[in-house]
Write an enzyme that holds these catalytic residues in place. Structure first.
Site, PDB file in Angstrom:
ATOM      1  N   LYS A  66       0.949  -1.071  -0.015  1.00 48.79           N
ATOM      2  CA  LYS A  66      -0.130   0.073  -0.106  1.00 48.79           C
ATOM      3  C   LYS A  66       0.830   1.300   0.064  1.00 48.79           C
ATOM      4  O   LYS A  66       2.047   1.484   0.816  1.00 48.79           O
ATOM      5  CB  LYS A  66      -0.968   0.147   1.330  1.00 48.79           C
ATOM      6  CG  LYS A  66      -1.824   1.065   1.289  1.00 48.79           C
ATOM      7  CD  LYS A  66      -3.294   0.643   0.742  1.00 48.79           C
ATOM      8  CE  LYS A  66      -4.154   1.792   0.489  1.00 48.79           C
ATOM      9  NZ  LYS A  66      -4.071   2.590  -0.722  1.00 48.79           N
ATOM     10  N   LYS A  90       5.043   2.089   7.997  1.00 45.06           N
ATOM     11  CA  LYS A  90       3.976   2.969   8.524  1.00 45.06           C
ATOM     12  C   LYS A  90       2.841   2.210   8.753  1.00 45.06           C
ATOM     13  O   LYS A  90       2.018   2.290   9.870  1.00 45.06           O
ATOM     14  CB  LYS A  90       3.900   3.965   7.605  1.00 45.06           C
ATOM     15  CG  LYS A  90       2.692   4.859   8.021  1.00 45.06           C
ATOM     16  CD  LYS A  90       2.710   5.993   6.822  1.00 45.06           C
ATOM     17  CE  LYS A  90       3.707   6.887   6.155  1.00 45.06           C
ATOM     18  NZ  LYS A  90       3.561   7.747   5.093  1.00 45.06           N
ATOM     19  N   LYS A 102       5.323   2.223  -2.837  1.00 39.93           N
ATOM     20  CA  LYS A 102       5.259   3.494  -3.326  1.00 39.93           C
ATOM     21  C   LYS A 102       5.547   3.745  -4.928  1.00 39.93           C
ATOM     22  O   LYS A 102       6.133   2.920  -5.453  1.00 39.93           O
ATOM     23  CB  LYS A 102       6.217   4.554  -2.667  1.00 39.93           C
ATOM     24  CG  LYS A 102       6.064   6.030  -2.468  1.00 39.93           C
ATOM     25  CD  LYS A 102       5.045   6.198  -1.585  1.00 39.93           C
ATOM     26  CE  LYS A 102       4.855   7.757  -1.355  1.00 39.93           C
ATOM     27  NZ  LYS A 102       4.126   7.827   0.065  1.00 39.93           N
ATOM     28  N   ASN A 216      -2.402  19.191  -0.067  1.00 40.03           N
ATOM     29  CA  ASN A 216      -3.441  18.307   0.788  1.00 40.03           C
ATOM     30  C   ASN A 216      -3.379  18.327   2.176  1.00 40.03           C
ATOM     31  O   ASN A 216      -4.116  18.703   2.997  1.00 40.03           O
ATOM     32  CB  ASN A 216      -3.617  16.920   0.086  1.00 40.03           C
ATOM     33  CG  ASN A 216      -4.445  16.256   0.912  1.00 40.03           C
ATOM     34  OD1 ASN A 216      -3.986  15.523   1.794  1.00 40.03           O
ATOM     35  ND2 ASN A 216      -5.819  15.654   0.391  1.00 40.03           N
TER      36      ASN A 216
HETATM   37  N1  NAI Z   1      -1.479  12.993   0.458  1.00 37.62           N
HETATM   38  C1  NAI Z   1      -1.461  12.304   1.524  1.00 37.62           C
HETATM   39  O1  NAI Z   1      -2.567  11.529   1.924  1.00 37.62           O
HETATM   40  C2  NAI Z   1      -0.197  11.907   2.324  1.00 37.62           C
HETATM   41  C3  NAI Z   1       0.973  12.638   1.925  1.00 37.62           C
HETATM   42  N2  NAI Z   1       2.024  12.367   2.664  1.00 37.62           N
HETATM   43  C4  NAI Z   1       3.329  13.361   2.461  1.00 37.62           C
HETATM   44  O2  NAI Z   1       2.976  14.639   2.707  1.00 37.62           O
HETATM   45  C5  NAI Z   1       3.716  15.563   2.050  1.00 37.62           C
HETATM   46  C6  NAI Z   1       2.834  16.595   1.065  1.00 37.62           C
HETATM   47  O3  NAI Z   1       1.835  15.736   0.239  1.00 37.62           O
HETATM   48  P1  NAI Z   1       0.638  16.148  -0.307  1.00 37.62           P
HETATM   49  O4  NAI Z   1       0.006  17.245   0.519  1.00 37.62           O
HETATM   50  O5  NAI Z   1      -0.318  15.046  -0.581  1.00 37.62           O
HETATM   51  O6  NAI Z   1       1.026  16.871  -1.851  1.00 37.62           O
HETATM   52  P2  NAI Z   1       0.475  18.048  -2.571  1.00 37.62           P
HETATM   53  O7  NAI Z   1       1.067  17.999  -3.911  1.00 37.62           O
HETATM   54  O8  NAI Z   1      -1.220  18.074  -2.294  1.00 37.62           O
HETATM   55  O9  NAI Z   1       1.029  19.355  -1.986  1.00 37.62           O
HETATM   56  C7  NAI Z   1       2.720  19.675  -1.860  1.00 37.62           C
HETATM   57  C8  NAI Z   1       2.687  20.958  -1.153  1.00 37.62           C
HETATM   58  O10 NAI Z   1       4.194  21.009  -1.074  1.00 37.62           O
HETATM   59  C9  NAI Z   1       4.444  22.410  -1.907  1.00 37.62           C
HETATM   60  N3  NAI Z   1       5.960  22.412  -2.302  1.00 37.62           N
HETATM   61  C10 NAI Z   1       6.409  21.885  -3.195  1.00 37.62           C
HETATM   62  N4  NAI Z   1       7.793  22.228  -3.255  1.00 37.62           N
HETATM   63  C11 NAI Z   1       7.834  23.092  -2.371  1.00 37.62           C
HETATM   64  C12 NAI Z   1       8.994  23.663  -1.874  1.00 37.62           C
HETATM   65  N5  NAI Z   1      10.220  23.542  -2.173  1.00 37.62           N
HETATM   66  N6  NAI Z   1       8.859  24.497  -0.827  1.00 37.62           N
HETATM   67  C13 NAI Z   1       7.680  24.676  -0.121  1.00 37.62           C
HETATM   68  N7  NAI Z   1       6.491  23.916  -0.397  1.00 37.62           N
HETATM   69  C14 NAI Z   1       6.572  23.387  -1.476  1.00 37.62           C
HETATM   70  C15 NAI Z   1       3.373  22.407  -2.957  1.00 37.62           C
HETATM   71  O11 NAI Z   1       3.297  23.978  -3.407  1.00 37.62           O
HETATM   72  C16 NAI Z   1       2.211  22.060  -2.278  1.00 37.62           C
HETATM   73  O12 NAI Z   1       1.630  23.121  -1.338  1.00 37.62           O
HETATM   74  C17 NAI Z   1       4.649  14.617   1.275  1.00 37.62           C
HETATM   75  O13 NAI Z   1       5.949  14.700   1.522  1.00 37.62           O
HETATM   76  C18 NAI Z   1       3.554  13.402   0.926  1.00 37.62           C
HETATM   77  O14 NAI Z   1       4.754  12.186   0.665  1.00 37.62           O
HETATM   78  C19 NAI Z   1       2.271  11.634   3.654  1.00 37.62           C
HETATM   79  C20 NAI Z   1       1.190  10.695   4.086  1.00 37.62           C
HETATM   80  C21 NAI Z   1      -0.115  10.734   3.326  1.00 37.62           C
HETATM   81  O1  AKG Z   2      -3.217   6.155   1.374  1.00 38.58           O
HETATM   82  C1  AKG Z   2      -2.259   5.334   1.212  1.00 38.58           C
HETATM   83  O2  AKG Z   2      -2.448   4.452   0.772  1.00 38.58           O
HETATM   84  C2  AKG Z   2      -0.787   6.065   0.965  1.00 38.58           C
HETATM   85  C3  AKG Z   2      -0.616   7.511   1.670  1.00 38.58           C
HETATM   86  C4  AKG Z   2       1.021   7.449   1.268  1.00 38.58           C
HETATM   87  O3  AKG Z   2       1.478   7.496   0.287  1.00 38.58           O
HETATM   88  C5  AKG Z   2       1.661   7.875   2.700  1.00 38.58           C
HETATM   89  O4  AKG Z   2       1.339   7.609   3.750  1.00 38.58           O
HETATM   90  O5  AKG Z   2       2.965   8.369   2.339  1.00 38.58           O
END
Ligand code: NAI
Ligand code: AKG
Length: 411
Positions: A66, A90, A102, A216
């Site tokens: 996952k 995790k 991933k 997000n």
């Molecule tokens: N979406 C999810 O359910 C999950 C996400 N994550 C982690 O959380 C982090 C963010 O993921 P999401 O919010 O889903 O991605 P997203 O694509 O929705 O948002 C990413 C954010 O980071 C910003 N960003 C990108 N480069 C940047 C930089 N150099 N400096 C400052 N801001 C920057 C973007 O502008 C955007 O606001 C990642 O590390 C991801 O692996 C972890 C667990 C679950």
């Molecule tokens: O929702 C999922 O299955 C995975 C989310 C994810 O990529 C993460 O927790 O880093």
């Protein structure tokens, strides 16, 4: 230190604390399968463009693998490997019946049109469809992807295998997505922060937060933390960084970013140097964007007393050491951001049952899982006299090791 070296190092430290046999250690470290595919698509102007896509399936001892799929220019094999391995630990920390995987495509989604993104996602799915599946490997969103990406994967996968909503999570609600999944990682970050602060005799209310990343995870964390009385004093994203020491009005910022696709120019705060966001004065720092951003270059300058790792591997091991000497408490990624994959699990369960939960049930269950994860992690800290990162790693690695040994070696 690159992401994979850092993740391997943390795994090996945990393995030593647990006293794992060296052969078992090696078997847990090496990924189950690494997939690399070339994805060529016609662009809107008729020219061809090629992108490299990856899916690393790290471990399936505890269940289907996952993890998310990331669209970002810096996607490369070592990082995808590290992120896949982190997913294995995790899902075990969260105690959900999954392994870890991933994926990602090296591309800049902001430079592709919607139809180009759809073609790219469909070609990627065509190349990996026989290696993913409801009981083998279940993708989800990560940076640069979202519910629409999952809808395209679901549709393309279903052409080969029949309609299969449970093959991806983080889908739009209309296609079997779960209520609460969109907010889940941010909500989990809020619950995790609450659990940590309670332990230190504090609460979210009145604390000053800085958040890097307003996608997000960052935007939902900001909204939910501000609803609990936390003061968000600075925020950044790819467009820039903004600060208001009296607290940013997050509802207004959310409306602004919907229209302007970034925080830059928001008039309820003033612009600051984006490079200084992590060292801004605050009580709690939440990195919610890229990996490796807290490192030996900036660790000494960090003012926060607590770091909540909403992003994956935001802190490299050098910084871990420096911050620990400074007395900064770090809530590690494999626990702090596990709310997303936990609600992905609820989504998968609902799809398999053919039954939809109320949002309140999703959020209540998530809180139970986050609080239980915190308690279990703290128990490991006590058993092994270690910090929270090693508490989480020993918890996750031990559960996967036990499942591996129980399943045996297929002799
Ligand atoms: N979406 C999810 O359910 C999950 C996400 N994550 C982690 O959380 C982090 C963010 O993921 P999401 O919010 O889903 O991605 P997203 O694509 O929705 O948002 C990413 C954010 O980071 C910003 N960003 C990108 N480069 C940047 C930089 N150099 N400096 C400052 N801001 C920057 C973007 O502008 C955007 O606001 C990642 O590390 C991801 O692996 C972890 C667990 C679950
Ligand atoms: O929702 C999922 O299955 C995975 C989310 C994810 O990529 C993460 O927790 O880093």
């Amino acid at each position: 230190m690159n992401a994979l070296a850092a993740t391997n190092r943390n795994f090996k430290l945990a393995s030593r604390l647990l006293g794992l046999d060296s052969k078992l250690e090696k078997s847990l470290l090496i990924p189950f399968r690494e997939i690399k595919v070339e994805c060529t698509i016609p662009k809107d102007d008729g020219t061809l463009a090629s992108f490299v896509g990856f899916r690393v399936q790290h471990d399936n001892a505890r269940g289907p693998m996952k993890g998310g799929i990331r669209y970002h220019p810096e996607v490369e094999p070592d990082e995808v490997n590290a992120l896949a391995q982190l997913m294995t630990w995790k899902t075990a920390v969260a105690n959900i019946p999954y392994g870890g995987a991933k994926g990602g495509i090296g591309c800049d989604p902001s430079k592709l049109s919607i139809s180009e993104l759809e073609r790219l996602t469909r070609v990627f799915t065509q190349k990996i469809h026989d290696l993913i599946g409801i009981h083998t490997d279940v993708p989800a969103p990560d940076m640069g992807t979202g519910p629409q990406t999952m809808a395209w994967i679901l549709d393309e996968y279903s052409k080969f295998h029949g309609y299969s909503p449970a093959v991806v999570t983080g889908k739009p609600i209309d296609l079997g997505g779960s209520l609460g999944r969109d907010a889940a990682t941010g909500r989990g970050v809020m619950f995790a922060t609450e659990a940590l602060l309670n332990e230190h005799g504090k609460s979210i209310s009145g604390q000053r937060f800085v958040i890097q990343g307003f996608g997000n995870v960052g935007s939902w964390a900001a909204k939910l933390i501000s609803e609990q009385g936390g003061k968000i004093v600075a925020v950044s994203d790819i467009t820039g960084a903004i600060k208001n020491k009296d607290g940013i009005d997050i509802e207004s910022l959310l409306n602004y970013t919907k229209e302007h696709r970034g925080v830059k120019g928001f008039d309820g705060a003033h612009p600051i140097d984006a490079n200084s966001i992590l060292v801004e004065d605050c009580d709690i720092l939440i990195p919610a964007a890229l990996g490796g951003v807290i490192n030996r270059e900036n660790a000494n300058e960090i003012k926060a007393k607590f770091i909540i790792e909403a992003a994956n591997h935001p802190t490299d091991p050098d910084a871990d050491e420096i911050l620990s000497k400074k007395g900064v408490v770090i809530l590690p990624d494999i626990y702090a951001n596990s709310g997303g994959v936990t609600v992905s699990y609820f989504e998968w369960v609902q799809n398999i049952q053919g039954f939809m939960w109320e949002e309140e049930k999703v959020n209540d269950e998530l809180k139970t899982y986050m609080n239980r994860g915190f308690k279990n992690m703290k128990e490991m800290c006590k058993t092994h006299s270690c910090d929270l990162r090693m508490g989480a790693f020993t918890l996750g690695v031990n559960r996967v090791a036990r499942a591996t040994v129980l399943r045996g070696w297929g002799a």
